[in-house]
Design a protein around this motif. Structure first.
Motif, PDB file in Angstrom:
ATOM      1  N   GLY A  71      -5.661  -4.129   6.304  1.00  0.00           N
ATOM      2  CA  GLY A  71      -5.782  -3.980   4.858  1.00  0.00           C
ATOM      3  C   GLY A  71      -6.859  -4.874   4.276  1.00  0.00           C
ATOM      4  O   GLY A  71      -6.957  -6.054   4.615  1.00  0.00           O
TER       5      GLY A  71
ATOM      6  N   ASP B 254      -8.396   4.694   0.129  1.00  0.00           N
ATOM      7  CA  ASP B 254      -9.188   3.560   0.609  1.00  0.00           C
ATOM      8  C   ASP B 254      -9.473   3.643   2.098  1.00  0.00           C
ATOM      9  O   ASP B 254     -10.499   3.157   2.568  1.00  0.00           O
ATOM     10  CB  ASP B 254      -8.449   2.250   0.299  1.00  0.00           C
ATOM     11  CG  ASP B 254      -8.242   2.059  -1.182  1.00  0.00           C
ATOM     12  OD1 ASP B 254      -9.212   1.687  -1.868  1.00  0.00           O
ATOM     13  OD2 ASP B 254      -7.114   2.306  -1.666  1.00  0.00           O
TER      14      ASP B 254
ATOM     15  N   SER C 230      -7.507  -4.815   0.757  1.00  0.00           N
ATOM     16  CA  SER C 230      -7.156  -5.140  -0.622  1.00  0.00           C
ATOM     17  C   SER C 230      -5.709  -4.752  -0.858  1.00  0.00           C
ATOM     18  O   SER C 230      -5.080  -4.083  -0.029  1.00  0.00           O
ATOM     19  CB  SER C 230      -8.069  -4.400  -1.598  1.00  0.00           C
ATOM     20  OG  SER C 230      -7.928  -3.001  -1.446  1.00  0.00           O
TER      21      SER C 230
ATOM     22  N   GLU D  28      -3.597  -0.450  -1.744  1.00  0.00           N
ATOM     23  CA  GLU D  28      -4.432   0.612  -1.203  1.00  0.00           C
ATOM     24  C   GLU D  28      -3.660   1.938  -1.153  1.00  0.00           C
ATOM     25  O   GLU D  28      -2.431   1.955  -1.053  1.00  0.00           O
ATOM     26  CB  GLU D  28      -4.878   0.274   0.225  1.00  0.00           C
ATOM     27  CG  GLU D  28      -5.920  -0.803   0.337  1.00  0.00           C
ATOM     28  CD  GLU D  28      -6.325  -1.007   1.789  1.00  0.00           C
ATOM     29  OE1 GLU D  28      -7.497  -0.786   2.110  1.00  0.00           O
ATOM     30  OE2 GLU D  28      -5.449  -1.374   2.599  1.00  0.00           O
TER      31      GLU D  28
ATOM     32  N   PHE E 241       0.843  -1.194   0.000  1.00  0.00           N
ATOM     33  CA  PHE E 241       0.000   0.000   0.000  1.00  0.00           C
ATOM     34  C   PHE E 241       0.876   1.241   0.000  1.00  0.00           C
ATOM     35  O   PHE E 241       2.071   1.191   0.307  1.00  0.00           O
ATOM     36  CB  PHE E 241      -0.971   0.018   1.195  1.00  0.00           C
ATOM     37  CG  PHE E 241      -0.319  -0.011   2.556  1.00  0.00           C
ATOM     38  CD1 PHE E 241       0.161   1.148   3.162  1.00  0.00           C
ATOM     39  CD2 PHE E 241      -0.209  -1.212   3.259  1.00  0.00           C
ATOM     40  CE1 PHE E 241       0.748   1.115   4.420  1.00  0.00           C
ATOM     41  CE2 PHE E 241       0.378  -1.250   4.516  1.00  0.00           C
ATOM     42  CZ  PHE E 241       0.855  -0.085   5.103  1.00  0.00           C
TER      43      PHE E 241
END
Length: 217
Positions: A162, A52, A164, A167, A5
């Protein structure tokens, strides 16, 4: 699969205590009008980034900055702001509200230096934070271990929650917090420079480590 991410670290906009050059840790003051304007400008710089998740400290100045940033964003008006004590500014104990120059002059003199500049030339961030606790007459100020313990807990929450891959995560926090995070994961940047209000630092998390992409922009 390893989590990856992008973490966007933003310092809050200028507050009145910032303007008056006073110590502002757990103490809080509102954003100045200029502080609001610069926060909105940062929001426009990030307007095309689809966030996100959003995190802030539990201080009003970071929440207000995050709200102003989100108002400019093309995607994320309905995201929940996760307020966390983990990302609160360092507590300066009885130095809260004191002029920064006065507080650091005392810290420097307690360590045998004539001024703040010489203190920072000779000692790293961790040592200076420990000195602040020593110089606080009540010893209530946070030392390095205390502040990094809660920062680490906050970062672990971000990592573990998290949903996904790849992010984009917004974290609106404070100067000392950002300086500690940057110092922990890189030696390439000048961590003693002032962290600008509403500045952007970007970290990439991949293969279980953070790497600094940009700092204090």
């Amino acid at each position: 699969m390893d989590k990856t991410f992008n973490l966007y670290l933003i310092r809050h906009g200028e507050t009145y205590l910032n303007r008056y050059k006073k110590m502002q840790g757990w103490a809080d003051s509102p954003l100045t009008e200029e502080g609001k304007a610069i926060a909105s400008e940062t929001g426009r710089r990030l307007a095309s980034v689809k966030f996100d998740r959003i995190y802030t400290s539990d201080s009003g100045r970071t929440v207000e900055t995050a709200e102003l940033i989100l108002q400019e964003n093309h995607y994320n008006h309905d995201l929940i702001i996760n307020r966390r004590k983990a990302f609160r500014e360092s507590f300066f104990g009885s130095f809260e509200g004191e002029y920064s120059e006065v507080a650091f002059q005392k810290v420097a003199q307690d360590q045998g230096y004539s001024n703040r500049e010489k203190l920072f030339q000779k000692h790293n961030l961790e040592e200076v934070m420990n000195f602040i606790k020593e110089s606080d007459p009540f010893h209530h100020a946070e030392n390095y271990k205390e502040i990094w313990g809660r920062i680490d807990n906050g970062l672990n929450e971000i990592i573990n929650n998290g949903q996904s891959d790849n992010e984009n995560i917004l974290l609106v926090t404070h100067g000392v917090i950002i300086r500690n995070i940057i110092s922990k994961f890189s030696n390439e940047f000048d961590k003693e420079m002032e962290i600008k209000n509403s500045s952007i630092s970007v970290l990439k998390y991949s293969s279980n480590i953070f790497k600094i992409v940009s700092f204090n922009q």
